[in-house]
Scaffold this motif. Structure first.
Motif, PDB file in Angstrom:
ATOM      1  N   TRP A  93     -72.746  86.518  69.861  1.00 59.57           N
ATOM      2  CA  TRP A  93     -72.378  86.083  68.521  1.00 59.57           C
ATOM      3  C   TRP A  93     -72.986  86.939  67.424  1.00 59.57           C
ATOM      4  N   MET A 145     -73.570  80.695  59.566  1.00 58.24           N
ATOM      5  CA  MET A 145     -72.133  80.740  59.619  1.00 58.24           C
ATOM      6  C   MET A 145     -71.686  80.174  60.971  1.00 58.24           C
ATOM      7  N   THR A 146     -70.637  79.399  60.950  1.00 55.93           N
ATOM      8  CA  THR A 146     -70.177  78.765  62.190  1.00 55.93           C
ATOM      9  C   THR A 146     -69.404  79.773  63.039  1.00 55.93           C
ATOM     10  N   GLN A 147     -69.273  79.420  64.294  1.00 59.34           N
ATOM     11  CA  GLN A 147     -68.575  80.315  65.212  1.00 59.34           C
ATOM     12  C   GLN A 147     -67.103  80.483  64.830  1.00 59.34           C
ATOM     13  N   GLU A 148     -66.481  79.427  64.334  1.00 58.71           N
ATOM     14  CA  GLU A 148     -65.073  79.499  63.923  1.00 58.71           C
ATOM     15  C   GLU A 148     -64.899  80.439  62.727  1.00 58.71           C
ATOM     16  N   LYS A 149     -65.815  80.383  61.777  1.00 57.71           N
ATOM     17  CA  LYS A 149     -65.743  81.251  60.609  1.00 57.71           C
ATOM     18  C   LYS A 149     -65.973  82.711  61.012  1.00 57.71           C
ATOM     19  N   MET A 150     -66.933  82.912  61.905  1.00 56.79           N
ATOM     20  CA  MET A 150     -67.203  84.271  62.380  1.00 56.79           C
ATOM     21  C   MET A 150     -65.981  84.841  63.098  1.00 56.79           C
ATOM     22  N   THR A 151     -65.354  84.006  63.921  1.00 59.54           N
ATOM     23  CA  THR A 151     -64.167  84.449  64.656  1.00 59.54           C
ATOM     24  C   THR A 151     -63.040  84.787  63.697  1.00 59.54           C
ATOM     25  N   ARG A 196     -63.062  86.283  69.478  1.00 61.50           N
ATOM     26  CA  ARG A 196     -63.964  85.314  70.107  1.00 61.50           C
ATOM     27  C   ARG A 196     -64.603  85.900  71.373  1.00 61.50           C
ATOM     28  N   GLU A 221     -68.562  86.513  71.930  1.00 63.24           N
ATOM     29  CA  GLU A 221     -69.278  85.935  73.073  1.00 63.24           C
ATOM     30  C   GLU A 221     -69.950  87.009  73.910  1.00 63.24           C
TER      31      GLU A 221
END
Length: 108
Positions: A30, A1-7, A22, A26
């Motif tokens: 993550w 899963m990408t960081q944007e989706k997780m956020t 975010r 961090e």
């Protein structure tokens, strides 16, 4: 899963801003679960602080507290005078109890 989706998922799930989500992600490397727990702990701490602030605002001012203390002392002093009357010896109390009845029957 990408960081944007997780956020995005974390901010929607926990109801926080994307920036808060975010920064929590961090801070926890993550890891989604640990970030969620961190955000929940922060929210709990905010609620506790808000409740404490509300309680502080609801406390009476020092002037009100002083007034309540003054009435409390006056009540205690009045109570001590009443108890002092009941501690009088019988030779003092007996004539006080007879006098009103003497006035009632006009024997004097």
């Amino acid at each position: 899963m990408t960081q944007e989706k997780m956020t995005a998922m974390l901010s929607e799930t926990i109801s926080v801003t994307a920036e808060e989500a975010r920064s929590a992600l961090e801070a926890r490397g993550w890891n989604l679960l640990e970030a969620a727990l961190l955000l929940q702990a922060r929210e709990r701490a905010r609620r506790v602080e808000a409740n404490m602030a509300r309680r502080r605002e609801g406390r009476p001012s020092s002037a009100l507290r002083a007034l309540a203390n003054r009435f409390g002392r006056a009540n205690a002093e009045a109570h001590s005078e009443v108890t002092a009357m009941t501690e009088l010896p019988a030779r003092v109390i007996a004539p006080l109890m007879i006098l009103p009845s003497g006035y009632a029957c006009r024997c004097w």
